[in-house]
Design a protein around this motif. Structure first.
Motif, PDB file in Angstrom:
ATOM      1  N   LYS A   1       0.832  -1.208   0.000  1.00  0.00           N
ATOM      2  CA  LYS A   1       0.000   0.000   0.000  1.00  0.00           C
ATOM      3  C   LYS A   1       0.860   1.249   0.000  1.00  0.00           C
ATOM      4  O   LYS A   1       0.459   2.287  -0.499  1.00  0.00           O
ATOM      5  CB  LYS A   1      -0.897   0.046   1.238  1.00  0.00           C
ATOM      6  N   TYR A   2       2.038   1.139   0.602  1.00  0.00           N
ATOM      7  CA  TYR A   2       2.918   2.295   0.773  1.00  0.00           C
ATOM      8  C   TYR A   2       4.233   2.079   0.039  1.00  0.00           C
ATOM      9  O   TYR A   2       4.709   0.960  -0.091  1.00  0.00           O
ATOM     10  CB  TYR A   2       3.234   2.522   2.258  1.00  0.00           C
ATOM     11  N   SER A   3       4.808   3.174  -0.375  1.00  0.00           N
ATOM     12  CA  SER A   3       6.136   3.141  -0.968  1.00  0.00           C
ATOM     13  C   SER A   3       6.959   4.207  -0.249  1.00  0.00           C
ATOM     14  O   SER A   3       6.785   5.403  -0.484  1.00  0.00           O
ATOM     15  CB  SER A   3       6.059   3.441  -2.466  1.00  0.00           C
ATOM     16  N   ILE A   4       7.825   3.758   0.666  1.00  0.00           N
ATOM     17  CA  ILE A   4       8.615   4.715   1.429  1.00  0.00           C
ATOM     18  C   ILE A   4      10.099   4.520   1.141  1.00  0.00           C
ATOM     19  O   ILE A   4      10.549   3.413   0.874  1.00  0.00           O
ATOM     20  CB  ILE A   4       8.346   4.609   2.942  1.00  0.00           C
ATOM     21  N   THR A   5      10.815   5.618   1.209  1.00  0.00           N
ATOM     22  CA  THR A   5      12.254   5.584   0.954  1.00  0.00           C
ATOM     23  C   THR A   5      13.003   5.919   2.242  1.00  0.00           C
ATOM     24  O   THR A   5      12.431   6.471   3.187  1.00  0.00           O
ATOM     25  CB  THR A   5      12.648   6.619  -0.124  1.00  0.00           C
ATOM     26  N   LYS A   6      14.289   5.617   2.253  1.00  0.00           N
ATOM     27  CA  LYS A   6      15.117   5.957   3.402  1.00  0.00           C
ATOM     28  C   LYS A   6      15.117   7.465   3.623  1.00  0.00           C
ATOM     29  O   LYS A   6      15.056   7.919   4.763  1.00  0.00           O
ATOM     30  CB  LYS A   6      16.547   5.459   3.206  1.00  0.00           C
ATOM     31  N   LYS A   7      15.157   8.216   2.552  1.00  0.00           N
ATOM     32  CA  LYS A   7      15.184   9.684   2.650  1.00  0.00           C
ATOM     33  C   LYS A   7      13.912  10.205   3.334  1.00  0.00           C
ATOM     34  O   LYS A   7      13.980  11.090   4.188  1.00  0.00           O
ATOM     35  CB  LYS A   7      15.323  10.290   1.259  1.00  0.00           C
ATOM     36  N   GLU A   8      12.770   9.644   2.973  1.00  0.00           N
ATOM     37  CA  GLU A   8      11.507  10.052   3.603  1.00  0.00           C
ATOM     38  C   GLU A   8      11.505   9.703   5.090  1.00  0.00           C
ATOM     39  O   GLU A   8      11.060  10.499   5.927  1.00  0.00           O
ATOM     40  CB  GLU A   8      10.323   9.390   2.903  1.00  0.00           C
ATOM     41  N   VAL A   9      12.014   8.532   5.419  1.00  0.00           N
ATOM     42  CA  VAL A   9      12.081   8.111   6.820  1.00  0.00           C
ATOM     43  C   VAL A   9      13.005   9.037   7.598  1.00  0.00           C
ATOM     44  O   VAL A   9      12.673   9.497   8.701  1.00  0.00           O
ATOM     45  CB  VAL A   9      12.538   6.637   6.934  1.00  0.00           C
ATOM     46  N   GLU A  10      14.159   9.330   7.028  1.00  0.00           N
ATOM     47  CA  GLU A  10      15.100  10.235   7.690  1.00  0.00           C
ATOM     48  C   GLU A  10      14.462  11.598   7.948  1.00  0.00           C
ATOM     49  O   GLU A  10      14.579  12.150   9.047  1.00  0.00           O
ATOM     50  CB  GLU A  10      16.368  10.392   6.850  1.00  0.00           C
ATOM     51  N   SER A  11      13.768  12.138   6.954  1.00  0.00           N
ATOM     52  CA  SER A  11      13.121  13.443   7.100  1.00  0.00           C
ATOM     53  C   SER A  11      12.045  13.422   8.174  1.00  0.00           C
ATOM     54  O   SER A  11      11.922  14.353   8.965  1.00  0.00           O
ATOM     55  CB  SER A  11      12.485  13.882   5.775  1.00  0.00           C
ATOM     56  N   TYR A  12      11.266  12.357   8.214  1.00  0.00           N
ATOM     57  CA  TYR A  12      10.179  12.251   9.178  1.00  0.00           C
ATOM     58  C   TYR A  12      10.705  12.112  10.608  1.00  0.00           C
ATOM     59  O   TYR A  12      10.188  12.739  11.543  1.00  0.00           O
ATOM     60  CB  TYR A  12       9.275  11.060   8.834  1.00  0.00           C
ATOM     61  N   PHE A  13      11.717  11.284  10.798  1.00  0.00           N
ATOM     62  CA  PHE A  13      12.177  10.969  12.149  1.00  0.00           C
ATOM     63  C   PHE A  13      13.250  11.917  12.682  1.00  0.00           C
ATOM     64  O   PHE A  13      13.532  11.910  13.876  1.00  0.00           O
ATOM     65  CB  PHE A  13      12.686   9.519  12.214  1.00  0.00           C
ATOM     66  N   TYR A  14      13.835  12.731  11.833  1.00  0.00           N
ATOM     67  CA  TYR A  14      14.901  13.650  12.262  1.00  0.00           C
ATOM     68  C   TYR A  14      14.474  14.535  13.445  1.00  0.00           C
ATOM     69  O   TYR A  14      15.231  14.652  14.424  1.00  0.00           O
ATOM     70  CB  TYR A  14      15.366  14.489  11.071  1.00  0.00           C
ATOM     71  N   PRO A  15      13.286  15.148  13.422  1.00  0.00           N
ATOM     72  CA  PRO A  15      12.884  15.980  14.571  1.00  0.00           C
ATOM     73  C   PRO A  15      12.797  15.210  15.886  1.00  0.00           C
ATOM     74  O   PRO A  15      13.118  15.751  16.947  1.00  0.00           O
ATOM     75  CB  PRO A  15      11.500  16.517  14.172  1.00  0.00           C
ATOM     76  N   PHE A  16      12.400  13.946  15.842  1.00  0.00           N
ATOM     77  CA  PHE A  16      12.349  13.143  17.065  1.00  0.00           C
ATOM     78  C   PHE A  16      13.752  12.937  17.630  1.00  0.00           C
ATOM     79  O   PHE A  16      13.961  13.023  18.839  1.00  0.00           O
ATOM     80  CB  PHE A  16      11.686  11.783  16.808  1.00  0.00           C
ATOM     81  N   ALA A  17      14.688  12.655  16.752  1.00  0.00           N
ATOM     82  CA  ALA A  17      16.071  12.461  17.190  1.00  0.00           C
ATOM     83  C   ALA A  17      16.625  13.747  17.796  1.00  0.00           C
ATOM     84  O   ALA A  17      17.294  13.712  18.837  1.00  0.00           O
ATOM     85  CB  ALA A  17      16.936  11.995  16.014  1.00  0.00           C
ATOM     86  N   LEU A  18      16.332  14.883  17.178  1.00  0.00           N
ATOM     87  CA  LEU A  18      16.803  16.161  17.719  1.00  0.00           C
ATOM     88  C   LEU A  18      16.200  16.445  19.091  1.00  0.00           C
ATOM     89  O   LEU A  18      16.906  16.867  20.015  1.00  0.00           O
ATOM     90  CB  LEU A  18      16.454  17.308  16.770  1.00  0.00           C
ATOM     91  N   ARG A  19      14.896  16.221  19.242  1.00  0.00           N
ATOM     92  CA  ARG A  19      14.243  16.451  20.535  1.00  0.00           C
ATOM     93  C   ARG A  19      14.819  15.526  21.604  1.00  0.00           C
ATOM     94  O   ARG A  19      15.048  15.940  22.745  1.00  0.00           O
ATOM     95  CB  ARG A  19      12.732  16.258  20.422  1.00  0.00           C
ATOM     96  N   PHE A  20      15.060  14.277  21.229  1.00  0.00           N
ATOM     97  CA  PHE A  20      15.619  13.338  22.194  1.00  0.00           C
ATOM     98  C   PHE A  20      17.015  13.782  22.621  1.00  0.00           C
ATOM     99  O   PHE A  20      17.345  13.766  23.815  1.00  0.00           O
ATOM    100  CB  PHE A  20      15.655  11.916  21.637  1.00  0.00           C
ATOM    101  N   MET A  21      17.840  14.188  21.677  1.00  0.00           N
ATOM    102  CA  MET A  21      19.202  14.637  22.019  1.00  0.00           C
ATOM    103  C   MET A  21      19.143  15.866  22.912  1.00  0.00           C
ATOM    104  O   MET A  21      19.930  15.982  23.862  1.00  0.00           O
ATOM    105  CB  MET A  21      19.990  14.917  20.741  1.00  0.00           C
ATOM    106  N   LYS A  22      18.220  16.766  22.643  1.00  0.00           N
ATOM    107  CA  LYS A  22      18.073  17.963  23.483  1.00  0.00           C
ATOM    108  C   LYS A  22      17.657  17.565  24.902  1.00  0.00           C
ATOM    109  O   LYS A  22      18.173  18.103  25.874  1.00  0.00           O
ATOM    110  CB  LYS A  22      17.043  18.904  22.868  1.00  0.00           C
ATOM    111  N   GLN A  23      16.726  16.603  25.020  1.00  0.00           N
ATOM    112  CA  GLN A  23      16.293  16.136  26.341  1.00  0.00           C
ATOM    113  C   GLN A  23      17.452  15.546  27.133  1.00  0.00           C
ATOM    114  O   GLN A  23      17.557  15.749  28.335  1.00  0.00           O
ATOM    115  CB  GLN A  23      15.221  15.046  26.198  1.00  0.00           C
ATOM    116  N   ARG A  24      18.321  14.833  26.462  1.00  0.00           N
ATOM    117  CA  ARG A  24      19.450  14.190  27.149  1.00  0.00           C
ATOM    118  C   ARG A  24      20.433  15.212  27.680  1.00  0.00           C
ATOM    119  O   ARG A  24      21.141  14.941  28.640  1.00  0.00           O
ATOM    120  CB  ARG A  24      20.145  13.211  26.220  1.00  0.00           C
ATOM    121  N   GLN A  25      20.484  16.371  27.046  1.00  0.00           N
ATOM    122  CA  GLN A  25      21.416  17.411  27.468  1.00  0.00           C
ATOM    123  C   GLN A  25      20.883  18.235  28.635  1.00  0.00           C
ATOM    124  O   GLN A  25      21.633  18.924  29.289  1.00  0.00           O
ATOM    125  CB  GLN A  25      21.744  18.335  26.298  1.00  0.00           C
ATOM    126  N   GLU A  26      19.577  18.139  28.861  1.00  0.00           N
ATOM    127  CA  GLU A  26      18.969  18.940  29.944  1.00  0.00           C
ATOM    128  C   GLU A  26      19.251  18.365  31.313  1.00  0.00           C
ATOM    129  O   GLU A  26      19.508  17.260  31.533  1.00  0.00           O
ATOM    130  CB  GLU A  26      17.456  19.059  29.729  1.00  0.00           C
TER     131      GLU A  26
END
Length: 102
Positions: free
Chosen positions: A77-102
């Motif tokens: 049903k879906y056709s997803i690429t690594k680039k799309e996954v990276e774009s979607y999940f990048y903000p979560f990774a940034l928020r997590f890294m920021k939380q770890r620094q707090e």
């Protein structure tokens, strides 16, 4: 440094695992792809458990559908690429890294 295992933690890890799954699938490595899919589904369940809103749970449920579709033997049903996954999940990774620094 806090050990924060919240939705951002699970989503950031899910993004990495989903990229591994897609890479293995694209290389034709069915065994690795299925193993990654299992880890993705486990992370999705943990993310669902920590999600605070109904909308977040709906979004995470869609990701579960995408993972299951990616490794299914039927027409996808879906056709997803690594680039799309990276774009979607990048903000979560940034928020997590920021939380770890707090």
């Amino acid at each position: 440094m806090n050990d924060v295992r919240d939705t951002n933690f699970y989503m950031a890890n899910l993004g990495s695992e989903l990229i591994r799954m897609i890479s293995a699938r694209d290389k034709g490595d069915k065994t690795s792809s299925l193993s990654s899919a299992e880890r993705c589904l486990s992370l999705i369940e943990k993310a669902l458990d920590t999600a605070k809103s109904h909308l977040h749970r709906q979004e995470i449920s869609i990701l579960k559908d995408i993972v299951e579709d990616a490794v299914s033997e039927t027409e996808h049903k879906y056709s997803i690429t690594k680039k799309e996954v990276e774009s979607y999940f990048y903000p979560f990774a940034l928020r997590f890294m920021k939380q770890r620094q707090e």
